[in-house]
Design an enzyme around this catalytic site. Structure first.
Site, short mmCIF file in Angstrom:
data_model
loop_
_atom_site.label_atom_id
_atom_site.label_comp_id
_atom_site.label_asym_id
_atom_site.label_seq_id
_atom_site.Cartn_x
_atom_site.Cartn_y
_atom_site.Cartn_z
N PHE A 158 -2.17 7.27 5.13
CA PHE A 158 -0.90 7.67 5.75
C PHE A 158 -0.42 8.95 5.06
CE2 PHE A 158 3.27 7.37 7.49
CZ PHE A 158 3.24 6.43 8.51
N ALA A 191 0.54 3.03 1.93
CA ALA A 191 0.93 2.71 0.56
C ALA A 191 1.16 1.21 0.37
CB ALA A 191 2.19 3.47 0.18
N GLU A 226 -0.63 -1.13 1.35
CA GLU A 226 -1.91 -1.80 1.07
C GLU A 226 -2.47 -1.46 -0.31
OE1 GLU A 226 -1.32 -0.34 4.19
OE2 GLU A 226 -0.95 -2.33 5.04
N ALA A 279 1.62 8.56 -0.45
CA ALA A 279 2.80 9.39 -0.15
C ALA A 279 3.69 8.65 0.84
CB ALA A 279 2.37 10.73 0.42
N VAL A 280 4.87 8.28 0.39
CA VAL A 280 5.84 7.65 1.28
C VAL A 280 6.96 8.66 1.49
CG1 VAL A 280 7.12 5.55 1.79
CG2 VAL A 280 5.25 5.47 0.13
N ILE A 281 7.10 9.09 2.73
CA ILE A 281 8.07 10.14 3.05
C ILE A 281 9.17 9.53 3.94
CG2 ILE A 281 8.40 12.41 4.12
CD1 ILE A 281 5.46 13.02 3.39
N THR A 292 14.29 5.52 9.36
CA THR A 292 14.45 4.06 9.39
C THR A 292 14.33 3.48 7.98
OG1 THR A 292 12.11 3.53 9.52
CG2 THR A 292 13.19 4.10 11.58
N HIS A 348 12.26 1.56 6.99
CA HIS A 348 10.85 1.28 6.68
C HIS A 348 10.45 1.92 5.34
CE1 HIS A 348 7.13 -0.42 8.01
NE2 HIS A 348 6.46 0.71 7.88
N ARG A 353 5.03 18.91 -4.71
CA ARG A 353 4.38 18.10 -5.75
C ARG A 353 2.88 17.94 -5.52
NH1 ARG A 353 9.47 17.37 -5.05
NH2 ARG A 353 10.82 16.77 -6.80
N1 INI Z 1 2.73 4.25 4.61
C1 INI Z 1 2.69 5.28 3.73
O1 INI Z 1 1.77 5.33 2.91
N2 INI Z 1 3.65 6.23 3.75
C2 INI Z 1 4.69 6.22 4.63
O2 INI Z 1 5.53 7.14 4.62
C3 INI Z 1 4.76 5.15 5.56
N3 INI Z 1 5.85 5.08 6.51
O3 INI Z 1 6.78 5.90 6.44
O4 INI Z 1 5.87 4.24 7.39
C4 INI Z 1 3.74 4.15 5.53
N4 INI Z 1 3.74 3.12 6.40
C5 INI Z 1 2.59 2.29 6.62
C6 INI Z 1 2.47 1.12 5.64
O5 INI Z 1 2.12 1.58 4.35
C7 INI Z 1 1.39 0.12 6.06
O6 INI Z 1 0.15 0.76 6.11
C8 INI Z 1 1.68 -0.51 7.43
O7 INI Z 1 3.00 -1.07 7.47
C9 INI Z 1 0.65 -1.64 7.74
O8 INI Z 1 0.74 -2.70 6.77
#
Ligand code: INI
Length: 153
Positions: A23, A57, A59, A80-82, A86, A88, A127
């Site tokens: 992701f 992330a 997983e 990377a979680v951006i 939402t 989420h 970064r």
């Molecule tokens: N996963 C990320 O690694 N980064 C994100 O920014 C993100 N957002 O924003 O949704 C994200 N979502 C997916 C999540 O990690 C799982 O793979 C998914 O929910 C399936 O379990």
């Protein structure tokens, strides 16, 4: 006189596992190359690096735990979680951080947290080769220090 115990930055002989999420892969692939370069520059044999890709992330912790049973001296987690519009973001970022910390407490090797959590893409780019360096490279250096420290403890 106090006895000081610390790691060092000689990475020769280290066996390294890396979990990297797909992701936001344009960011996570930069984290990965930053980490790989630093590991090799500090003496890790490339054949001793195992890279596992996961969807996101969320997983990362479960696979980090599995990697620990594959004869590693350290496991590096990269993602990377951006922030979007939402909640989420908070769930994914929170679970990644708590999950990695929880695995780190269970196992006998260091688990490193190189997961970016940013408000926007620009902060993530800053970064990953931008004005704040490359967090993947920094995490790799910290991994070497921790792996060599664990061997002394
Ligand atoms: N996963 C990320 O690694 N980064 C994100 O920014 C993100 N957002 O924003 O949704 C994200 N979502 C997916 C999540 O990690 C799982 O793979 C998914 O929910 C399936 O379990």
């Amino acid at each position: 006189m106090a006895k000081i115990i610390e790691g060092n930055f000689d990475a020769s002989g280290l066996r390294v596992g890396i979990v990297v999420s797909r992701f936001n892969n344009f960011i996570t692939e930069s984290l990965l190359s930053g980490a790989m370069n630093e590991l090799v520059n500090h003496g890790v044999n490339e054949d001793e690096i195992e890279v596992v890709r996961v969807p996101g992330a969320f997983e990362i912790p479960m696979v980090a735990k599995k990697l620990c049973s594959r004869e590693k001296d350290v496991v590096i987690c990269l993602g990377a979680v951006i922030r979007g519009g939402t909640p989420h973001f908070d769930y994914v970022a929170g679970e990644a951080a708590h999950g990695v910390a929880s695995v780190a407490r269970e196992v006998n090797i260091p688990i490193m947290f190189g997961v970016l959590t940013t408000d926007n893409l620009e902060q993530a780019q800053d970064r990953t080769g931008g004005k704040y360096g490359n967090k993947g490279a920094e995490t790799a250096i910290a991994a070497i220090e921790m792996a060599t420290l664990y061997k002394k403890l």
